[in-house]
Scaffold this active site. Sequence first.
Site, PDB file in Angstrom:
ATOM      1  N   ASP A 184     -13.915 104.189  30.546  1.00  0.00           N
ATOM      2  CA  ASP A 184     -15.279 103.672  30.649  1.00  0.00           C
ATOM      3  C   ASP A 184     -15.571 103.093  32.024  1.00  0.00           C
ATOM      4  OD1 ASP A 184     -13.566 101.509  30.325  1.00  0.00           O
ATOM      5  OD2 ASP A 184     -14.305 100.971  28.350  1.00  0.00           O
ATOM      6  N   ASN A 203     -13.649  92.261  18.948  1.00  0.00           N
ATOM      7  CA  ASN A 203     -14.509  92.770  17.868  1.00  0.00           C
ATOM      8  C   ASN A 203     -14.052  94.138  17.376  1.00  0.00           C
ATOM      9  OD1 ASN A 203     -15.250  94.493  19.917  1.00  0.00           O
ATOM     10  ND2 ASN A 203     -17.402  93.878  19.991  1.00  0.00           N
ATOM     11  N   HIS A 258     -13.514  96.814  19.316  1.00  0.00           N
ATOM     12  CA  HIS A 258     -13.953  97.988  20.085  1.00  0.00           C
ATOM     13  C   HIS A 258     -12.762  98.660  20.782  1.00  0.00           C
ATOM     14  CE1 HIS A 258     -15.035  95.541  23.992  1.00  0.00           C
ATOM     15  NE2 HIS A 258     -13.771  95.856  23.981  1.00  0.00           N
ATOM     16  N   GLU A 278     -18.548 100.111  20.648  1.00  0.00           N
ATOM     17  CA  GLU A 278     -18.778  98.823  20.003  1.00  0.00           C
ATOM     18  C   GLU A 278     -18.992  99.002  18.500  1.00  0.00           C
ATOM     19  OE1 GLU A 278     -18.148  96.269  21.603  1.00  0.00           O
ATOM     20  OE2 GLU A 278     -19.247  96.025  23.478  1.00  0.00           O
TER      21      GLU A 278
HETATM   22  P1  PGA Z   1      -8.846  92.971  27.585  1.00  0.00           P
HETATM   23  O1  PGA Z   1      -9.968  93.882  26.988  1.00  0.00           O
HETATM   24  O2  PGA Z   1      -7.675  93.843  27.836  1.00  0.00           O
HETATM   25  O3  PGA Z   1      -9.415  92.394  28.843  1.00  0.00           O
HETATM   26  O4  PGA Z   1      -8.565  91.914  26.546  1.00  0.00           O
HETATM   27  C1  PGA Z   1      -9.621  94.846  26.055  1.00  0.00           C
HETATM   28  C2  PGA Z   1     -10.864  95.514  25.568  1.00  0.00           C
HETATM   29  O5  PGA Z   1     -11.910  94.869  25.524  1.00  0.00           O
HETATM   30  O6  PGA Z   1     -10.788  96.697  25.222  1.00  0.00           O
END
Ligand code: PGA
Length: 248
Positions: free
Chosen positions: A67, A136, A138, A143
Amino acid sequence: MIIYREKDYDAMSRRAAQVIAAEVVHKANCILGLATGSTPEGAYKCLVDWYKQGLLSFKDVRSVNLDEYKGLAPDHDQSYRYFMQSNLFDHVDICPENTRVPDGLAADSDAECAQYDAYIRSLGYVDLQLLGIGRNGHIGFNEPGDCFIKETHVVDLAESTIDANARFFATRDDVPKQALSMGIGAIMGAKKVLLCASGEEKADAVYRSVCRPITPNCPGSILQLHPNVVLVADEAALSKLIAAGVAL
Ligand code: PGA
């Protein structure tokens, strides 16, 4: 699903790097699906160290990232292209032209998404997809919502994601509100998925992804349908699985 239960972030990072390195050693011209965020930073450090020690080469590897924030230039220090350059690509022998990150500045984002999917299809999908997971649930920037979205698409980031990522920006208002994200189709098309998680704040998302019903409300839960998932997580992130008797 294979679960590696690791003591802490450093051990999780090392194990994740071993899984990635094994792929690169086994198939020198493999296609890696890569991720950004704080979760994979330690694994990338290990890979850079091993490259510098002459144990690994990325010369023939191709990569596609999950992404990118919409509206951020590649040289913006919070863009995911910048993250990949500074955490991995600039320190190993991967060919720049063999790395792809969605173009956050594309004038026509929908066309960029369609081209991104076409490119992934032309590669025959990735050999190994590295994933973090959001609090959450994702994966990439897919999302929680009413349905799983198959294609690469423009996402409105969840408020909780903007909150979680605000720590990287001067103010919350500076966090982009949209991103281009690989869809569930490309993730599920990967021959192997490496899901990494660290910290208590990921315990619920990990538990819901592994043990609870498959639902677009927790996008990580779709991985239950993937035949080749390796979960590498530390004890804090596995705490709910451990309590449920799943990760012992
Ligand atoms: P993070 O994010 O590795 O910064 O915790 C993971 C994500 O949101 O996929």
